[in-house]
Design a protein around this motif. Structure first.
Motif, PDB file in Angstrom:
ATOM      1  N   PRO A 143       6.246   4.490  -2.336  1.00  0.00           N
ATOM      2  CA  PRO A 143       7.379   4.152  -3.290  1.00  0.00           C
ATOM      3  C   PRO A 143       7.294   5.139  -4.678  1.00  0.00           C
ATOM      4  CG  PRO A 143       5.908   2.159  -3.039  1.00  0.00           C
ATOM      5  CD  PRO A 143       5.370   3.282  -2.074  1.00  0.00           C
ATOM      6  N   THR A 144       6.108   5.560  -5.193  1.00  0.00           N
ATOM      7  CA  THR A 144       6.044   6.132  -6.288  1.00  0.00           C
ATOM      8  C   THR A 144       5.720   7.561  -6.294  1.00  0.00           C
ATOM      9  OG1 THR A 144       4.017   5.303  -7.080  1.00  0.00           O
ATOM     10  CG2 THR A 144       5.961   3.852  -7.766  1.00  0.00           C
ATOM     11  N   ASP A 145       5.205   7.785  -5.208  1.00  0.00           N
ATOM     12  CA  ASP A 145       4.828   9.358  -5.102  1.00  0.00           C
ATOM     13  C   ASP A 145       5.600   9.802  -3.530  1.00  0.00           C
ATOM     14  OD1 ASP A 145       3.587  11.846  -4.283  1.00  0.00           O
ATOM     15  OD2 ASP A 145       1.576  11.126  -4.751  1.00  0.00           O
ATOM     16  N   GLN A 146       6.445  10.357  -3.488  1.00  0.00           N
ATOM     17  CA  GLN A 146       7.078  10.674  -2.210  1.00  0.00           C
ATOM     18  C   GLN A 146       6.633  11.836  -1.536  1.00  0.00           C
ATOM     19  OE1 GLN A 146      10.321   9.219  -0.953  1.00  0.00           O
ATOM     20  NE2 GLN A 146       9.288   7.785  -2.532  1.00  0.00           N
TER      21      GLN A 146
END
Length: 130
Positions: free
Chosen positions: A85-88
């Protein structure tokens, strides 16, 4: 005799440093000697109950050994195939669901499609998206 269930966790107290979380880790003969392969008492009771219904003559016999299979099941037994969710740039493909090895060709295709941004919308709705 085996039971497939949602499983158990085994956590040890974290170090006194509060920055560490409790993590469930397998108990093995390497980490806990002879006790490392013992199964929880409630599982033993379930196995004995199941044996009574199928093979009553075996239900009270001693076991020569026990062990827990350590899977990476998710709470709902679904796979997790998703971008973080925070590091695509990070793709997660996890949760063995007890038998994922036999689905490796399918899972591999889904992961490859996700990495290449080619995962079909209907596939996205069928797998957990994080």
């Amino acid at each position: 005799m085996a039971i497939h269930c949602s499983g158990h966790t085994f956590t040890q107290a974290p170090p006194s440093d509060s920055s560490h979380r409790q993590v469930s880790t397998p108990r093995t003969s390497l980490s806990h000697g002879e006790n490392g392969l013992r199964i929880p008492k409630d599982v033993l009771q379930t196995i004995r109950s199941n044996l009574r219904s199928v093979y009553p003559e075996l239900a009270e016999k001693p076991f020569s050994g026990t062990r827990m299979c350590w899977y990476t099941d998710s709470p709902d037994d679904d796979w997790i195939i998703s971008r973080h969710p925070t590091d695509q740039g990070l793709v997660l493909a996890t949760s063995g669901s007890g038998h994922a090895y036999k689905f490796l060709p399918t899972i591999g295709s889904l992961v490859a499609d996700l990495i290449e941004d080619k995962l079909e919308p209907y596939s996205r709705s069928e797998i957990r998206t994080g």
